[in-house]
Write a protein that holds these residues in place. Structure first.
Motif, PDB file in Angstrom:
ATOM      1  N   GLN A 175      37.803  17.011   8.261  1.00  0.00           N
ATOM      2  CA  GLN A 175      36.705  16.404   7.509  1.00  0.00           C
ATOM      3  C   GLN A 175      35.479  17.287   7.717  1.00  0.00           C
ATOM      4  OE1 GLN A 175      36.950  13.744   5.538  1.00  0.00           O
ATOM      5  NE2 GLN A 175      39.119  13.454   6.048  1.00  0.00           N
ATOM      6  N   GLY A 176      34.921  17.772   6.642  1.00  0.00           N
ATOM      7  CA  GLY A 176      33.746  18.621   6.750  1.00  0.00           C
ATOM      8  C   GLY A 176      34.064  19.887   7.522  1.00  0.00           C
ATOM      9  N   ASP A 177      33.282  20.146   8.572  1.00  0.00           N
ATOM     10  CA  ASP A 177      33.462  21.360   9.351  1.00  0.00           C
ATOM     11  C   ASP A 177      34.784  21.377  10.109  1.00  0.00           C
ATOM     12  OD1 ASP A 177      31.058  22.323   8.490  1.00  0.00           O
ATOM     13  OD2 ASP A 177      29.926  21.692  10.264  1.00  0.00           O
ATOM     14  N   GLU A 178      35.364  20.200  10.358  1.00  0.00           N
ATOM     15  CA  GLU A 178      36.621  20.152  11.092  1.00  0.00           C
ATOM     16  C   GLU A 178      37.733  20.875  10.345  1.00  0.00           C
ATOM     17  OE1 GLU A 178      37.741  16.218  12.127  1.00  0.00           O
ATOM     18  OE2 GLU A 178      35.790  15.692  12.932  1.00  0.00           O
ATOM     19  N   GLN A 179      37.593  20.960   9.048  1.00  0.00           N
ATOM     20  CA  GLN A 179      38.602  21.625   8.232  1.00  0.00           C
ATOM     21  C   GLN A 179      38.715  23.094   8.590  1.00  0.00           C
ATOM     22  OE1 GLN A 179      37.968  21.086   4.077  1.00  0.00           O
ATOM     23  NE2 GLN A 179      39.450  22.599   3.453  1.00  0.00           N
ATOM     24  N   LYS A 180      37.695  23.673   9.208  1.00  0.00           N
ATOM     25  CA  LYS A 180      37.656  25.099   9.466  1.00  0.00           C
ATOM     26  C   LYS A 180      38.234  25.482  10.824  1.00  0.00           C
ATOM     27  CE  LYS A 180      33.716  25.853   6.379  1.00  0.00           C
ATOM     28  NZ  LYS A 180      32.337  26.371   6.247  1.00  0.00           N
ATOM     29  N   VAL A 181      38.900  24.558  11.511  1.00  0.00           N
ATOM     30  CA  VAL A 181      39.572  24.893  12.766  1.00  0.00           C
ATOM     31  C   VAL A 181      40.948  25.456  12.428  1.00  0.00           C
ATOM     32  CG1 VAL A 181      40.484  24.042  14.945  1.00  0.00           C
ATOM     33  CG2 VAL A 181      38.365  23.086  14.019  1.00  0.00           C
ATOM     34  N   LYS A 182      41.193  26.716  12.785  1.00  0.00           N
ATOM     35  CA  LYS A 182      42.461  27.370  12.491  1.00  0.00           C
ATOM     36  C   LYS A 182      43.214  27.642  13.783  1.00  0.00           C
ATOM     37  CE  LYS A 182      41.064  26.909   8.499  1.00  0.00           C
ATOM     38  NZ  LYS A 182      41.444  25.584   7.964  1.00  0.00           N
ATOM     39  N   ARG A 183      44.482  27.298  13.788  1.00  0.00           N
ATOM     40  CA  ARG A 183      45.307  27.409  14.990  1.00  0.00           C
ATOM     41  C   ARG A 183      46.254  28.595  14.892  1.00  0.00           C
ATOM     42  NH1 ARG A 183      43.963  22.339  13.683  1.00  0.00           N
ATOM     43  NH2 ARG A 183      43.354  20.952  15.404  1.00  0.00           N
ATOM     44  N   GLY A 184      46.483  29.250  16.022  1.00  0.00           N
ATOM     45  CA  GLY A 184      47.360  30.409  16.052  1.00  0.00           C
ATOM     46  C   GLY A 184      47.763  30.785  17.455  1.00  0.00           C
ATOM     47  N   PRO A 185      48.307  31.993  17.623  1.00  0.00           N
ATOM     48  CA  PRO A 185      48.901  32.377  18.905  1.00  0.00           C
ATOM     49  C   PRO A 185      47.922  32.962  19.919  1.00  0.00           C
ATOM     50  CG  PRO A 185      49.280  34.090  17.290  1.00  0.00           C
ATOM     51  CD  PRO A 185      48.567  32.982  16.557  1.00  0.00           C
ATOM     52  N   ARG A 186      46.616  33.026  19.592  1.00  0.00           N
ATOM     53  CA  ARG A 186      45.660  33.652  20.506  1.00  0.00           C
ATOM     54  C   ARG A 186      44.678  32.618  21.067  1.00  0.00           C
ATOM     55  NH1 ARG A 186      46.968  38.769  20.024  1.00  0.00           N
ATOM     56  NH2 ARG A 186      47.492  39.670  17.998  1.00  0.00           N
ATOM     57  N   SER A 187      44.321  32.811  22.315  1.00  0.00           N
ATOM     58  CA  SER A 187      43.357  31.918  22.965  1.00  0.00           C
ATOM     59  C   SER A 187      41.950  32.503  22.971  1.00  0.00           C
ATOM     60  CB  SER A 187      43.790  31.634  24.411  1.00  0.00           C
ATOM     61  OG  SER A 187      43.897  32.837  25.148  1.00  0.00           O
ATOM     62  N   ASP A 188      41.829  33.789  22.550  1.00  0.00           N
ATOM     63  CA  ASP A 188      40.522  34.442  22.605  1.00  0.00           C
ATOM     64  C   ASP A 188      40.020  34.857  21.226  1.00  0.00           C
ATOM     65  OD1 ASP A 188      42.388  36.407  22.144  1.00  0.00           O
ATOM     66  OD2 ASP A 188      41.466  37.878  23.496  1.00  0.00           O
ATOM     67  N   ALA A 189      40.617  34.293  20.168  1.00  0.00           N
ATOM     68  CA  ALA A 189      40.190  34.656  18.806  1.00  0.00           C
ATOM     69  C   ALA A 189      38.816  34.069  18.515  1.00  0.00           C
ATOM     70  CB  ALA A 189      41.206  34.151  17.786  1.00  0.00           C
ATOM     71  N   VAL A 190      37.970  34.874  17.852  1.00  0.00           N
ATOM     72  CA  VAL A 190      36.621  34.443  17.469  1.00  0.00           C
ATOM     73  C   VAL A 190      36.417  34.793  16.007  1.00  0.00           C
ATOM     74  CG1 VAL A 190      34.146  34.720  17.865  1.00  0.00           C
ATOM     75  CG2 VAL A 190      35.728  34.782  19.800  1.00  0.00           C
ATOM     76  N   SER A 191      35.899  33.851  15.233  1.00  0.00           N
ATOM     77  CA  SER A 191      35.650  34.080  13.809  1.00  0.00           C
ATOM     78  C   SER A 191      34.256  33.599  13.450  1.00  0.00           C
ATOM     79  CB  SER A 191      36.687  33.323  12.963  1.00  0.00           C
ATOM     80  OG  SER A 191      36.305  33.305  11.600  1.00  0.00           O
ATOM     81  N   PRO A 192      33.563  34.331  12.590  1.00  0.00           N
ATOM     82  CA  PRO A 192      32.252  33.871  12.136  1.00  0.00           C
ATOM     83  C   PRO A 192      32.347  32.782  11.070  1.00  0.00           C
ATOM     84  CG  PRO A 192      32.800  35.941  11.074  1.00  0.00           C
ATOM     85  CD  PRO A 192      33.891  35.672  12.068  1.00  0.00           C
ATOM     86  N   TYR A 193      33.571  32.537  10.560  1.00  0.00           N
ATOM     87  CA  TYR A 193      33.734  31.594   9.455  1.00  0.00           C
ATOM     88  C   TYR A 193      34.323  30.262   9.891  1.00  0.00           C
ATOM     89  CZ  TYR A 193      35.173  29.669   4.956  1.00  0.00           C
ATOM     90  OH  TYR A 193      35.344  28.845   3.866  1.00  0.00           O
ATOM     91  N   HIS A 194      35.264  30.294  10.833  1.00  0.00           N
ATOM     92  CA  HIS A 194      35.927  29.046  11.242  1.00  0.00           C
ATOM     93  C   HIS A 194      36.099  29.015  12.751  1.00  0.00           C
ATOM     94  CE1 HIS A 194      39.628  31.330  11.953  1.00  0.00           C
ATOM     95  NE2 HIS A 194      39.463  31.893  10.761  1.00  0.00           N
ATOM     96  N   ALA A 195      36.280  27.823  13.262  1.00  0.00           N
ATOM     97  CA  ALA A 195      36.610  27.666  14.674  1.00  0.00           C
ATOM     98  C   ALA A 195      38.079  28.019  14.879  1.00  0.00           C
ATOM     99  CB  ALA A 195      36.336  26.233  15.112  1.00  0.00           C
ATOM    100  N   THR A 196      38.459  28.350  16.086  1.00  0.00           N
ATOM    101  CA  THR A 196      39.838  28.710  16.374  1.00  0.00           C
ATOM    102  C   THR A 196      40.356  27.875  17.538  1.00  0.00           C
ATOM    103  OG1 THR A 196      39.221  30.447  17.936  1.00  0.00           O
ATOM    104  CG2 THR A 196      39.424  31.083  15.619  1.00  0.00           C
ATOM    105  N   ALA A 197      41.683  27.734  17.588  1.00  0.00           N
ATOM    106  CA  ALA A 197      42.311  27.002  18.683  1.00  0.00           C
ATOM    107  C   ALA A 197      43.683  27.604  18.948  1.00  0.00           C
ATOM    108  CB  ALA A 197      42.446  25.521  18.339  1.00  0.00           C
ATOM    109  N   PHE A 198      44.033  27.717  20.207  1.00  0.00           N
ATOM    110  CA  PHE A 198      45.359  28.214  20.570  1.00  0.00           C
ATOM    111  C   PHE A 198      46.397  27.133  20.305  1.00  0.00           C
ATOM    112  CE2 PHE A 198      48.722  28.237  23.854  1.00  0.00           C
ATOM    113  CZ  PHE A 198      49.353  29.416  23.492  1.00  0.00           C
ATOM    114  N   SER A 199      47.547  27.547  19.777  1.00  0.00           N
ATOM    115  CA  SER A 199      48.644  26.616  19.520  1.00  0.00           C
ATOM    116  C   SER A 199      49.925  27.199  20.094  1.00  0.00           C
ATOM    117  CB  SER A 199      48.817  26.383  18.015  1.00  0.00           C
ATOM    118  OG  SER A 199      50.056  25.758  17.734  1.00  0.00           O
ATOM    119  N   GLU A 200      50.469  26.543  21.101  1.00  0.00           N
ATOM    120  CA  GLU A 200      51.725  27.022  21.684  1.00  0.00           C
ATOM    121  C   GLU A 200      52.850  26.976  20.663  1.00  0.00           C
ATOM    122  OE1 GLU A 200      54.397  26.433  25.745  1.00  0.00           O
ATOM    123  OE2 GLU A 200      53.089  24.808  25.073  1.00  0.00           O
TER     124      GLU A 200
END
Length: 480
Positions: A175-200
């Motif tokens: 919802q809103g900004d929450e839509q911009k959380v992207k999950r992937g294989p890295r724990s140290d990814a940084v993006s100026p457009y969306h938030a990131t989260a590690f996903s095992e």
């Protein structure tokens, strides 16, 4: 089963009852087919977890690939020719699923035919843009655009899995900004457009197993078992340090680097995004497997076509055992052993009831004259009916062979080759007088995505001639 002409297919579709165009939602029948035990389960595989259902996402719930390409353009270009990108617009998929639906009447079989879109266009399914296989595919594709198949924001918005098989994914539309959380294989990814989260989940084969294990939604019959084939293979050691996951081959493959079990899986150093970190390995996104036919048919992903061919040519070997002497007027027995040395799953895998992988055997005398042959293709493109095929055969409730996965009730044959396993085929022929000076045995392992007659029946005048790829070959001489 004789494939119908395009005109007959059109008539059959027009005669479908209205009820066949309505999605029956029985999620308890869909997914998952099973859940991994706790000791091997990724952190975000949740037993009894929720799954996303049609209507959970709106048509603006996920980003277009163009947005992702702003930073990840190299990865986007790899993906464009992939089977993931073209999962819905694949004309063979479209024609086959409509044919499957036209042949079923039972509610359970109809639901199975309708369930295909959940994996082939997950966003179309969840946004109710392409709810059924009887839908207007062109309209759905126009509405979804590059989001019609399996695309960037779908995979990277998968929050969790409820298990393996039949697409038990939970997608975070946000919802809103929450839509911009992207999950992937890295724990140290940084993006100026969306938030990131590690996903095992994204680091292990269970991510792939959500769609690459498929069971009939009502009778539970296994239709595709690629993940299970891997899970039960030597590639899955149970130790994350030594296990070769799906991603270790299929997301390292690139032009000139097949990255199969027989070639090793070298790193692909670089950056995953403009301005990103230089890394030892960037996961590739060509996702083509062994399918060189569809990318070529759609005229997309020339590199993907080459990768598919390289994959096929680096996963098997052949060994031939022949008699010690060319004794004429005697029966010669030869053995051809096919080894699966490079695929982490069975050969072939996926929709193995359609795939054609077979041995072509020729025996010629010293002057090059044919004295025995098996596995030839005729002028119409049809395979010799007594060829040694490595495949699955399914049957319906009455025991009649069928390729319609919606009607399938049982498997009546499976002689495919397991990972790091083999199959041995035996051939016998009478050695003629012309072979008194000796003869040569040649064996080729051939592959085609489907029978040419099936493609002709599905696509009519638009049907291409499917490529036949020689996976490997060997020869042996018999002489005094």
């Amino acid at each position: 089963m004789k494939s119908p002409t395009p005109l007959l297919l059109f008539v059959l579709l027009m005669l479908l009852p209205a009820a066949a165009n309505t999605q029956t939602v029985n999620p308890e029948n869909w997914s998952p087919t099973w859940v991994n035990p706790s000791w091997e389960r990724p952190a975000n595989m949740v037993a009894d977890g929720a799954i996303s259902l049609p209507g959970d996402l709106t048509t603006d719930g996920l980003e277009s690939t163009g947005i992702c390409g702003g930073c990840h353009n190299a990865i986007l270009e790899q993906w464009k020719g992939s089977m993931h990108a073209n999962a819905l617009i694949d004309p063979v998929f479209q024609a086959a699923t409509k044919l499957f639906l036209s042949e079923v009447t039972a509610e359970g079989d109809r639901e199975e035919a309708l369930a295909c879109v959940r994996c082939h266009t997950p966003f179309g399914h969840l946004s109710k843009t392409a709810e059924t296989t009887a839908a207007d595919y062109a309209a759905a594709t126009e509405s979804l655009g590059t989001r019609s198949g399996i695309f960037c924001d779908f995979c990277h918005s998968v929050q969790s899995s409820a298990g393996v098989g039949n697409a038990p994914f939970l997608v975070d539309g946000g919802q809103g900004d929450e839509q911009k959380v992207k999950r992937g294989p890295r724990s140290d990814a940084v993006s100026p457009y969306h938030a990131t989260a590690f996903s095992e989940l994204h680091t292990q084969s269970e991510m792939c197993g959500m769609c690459h294990d498929v069971s009939h939604t009502f009778n539970g019959m296994p239709i595709e078992r690629t993940y299970t084939e891997w899970r039960e293979s030597p590639y899955n050691t149970g130790d994350p340090a030594t296990t070769v996951y799906c991603q270790d081959c299929h997301m390292r493959q690139r032009p000139g680097v097949p990255a199969t079990g027989s070639t090793g899986q070298p790193d692909n150093p670089g950056k995953s995004a403009a301005g990103g970190k230089e890394r030892d390995h960037i996961f590739t996104h060509y996702f083509v497997g062994g399918n060189s036919a569809v990318p070529a048919l759609l005229n997309v992903g020339e590199e993907n076509v080459g990768i598919a061919t390289e994959n096929l040519q680096n996963c098997a070997t052949i060994e031939i055992t022949v008699p010690p002497l060319p004794l004429v007027w005697r029966t010669a027995d030869i053995q051809v052993k096919v080894n699966n040395v490079g695929a982490g799953h069975y050969l072939p895998t996926g929709l193995s009831e359609v795939r054609e992988m077979w041995l072509e055997i020729t025996v010629k005398d010293a002057l090059g004259r044919m004295i025995f042959q098996s596995g030839s293709i005729d002028r119409q493109g049809d395979l010799d009916p007594v060829s040694r095929l490595f495949n699955i055969k399914m049957a319906d409730k009455e025991g009649n062979p069928t390729i319609n996965v919606a009607r399938a009730d049982r498997i009546i044959k499976d002689n495919r080759i397991p990972p790091k396993g083999y199959r041995t085929e035996h051939y016998s022929f009478l050695v003629p007088l012309s072979a008194i000076l000796g003869y040569t045995v040649e064996a080729r392992l051939q592959y085609r995505s489907a029978p040419q007659s099936l493609i002709n029946g599905l696509l009519g005048s638009a049907a291409p001639t499917l490529p036949i790829i020689e996976m490997t070959s060997a020869s042996a001489e018999v002489s005094f």
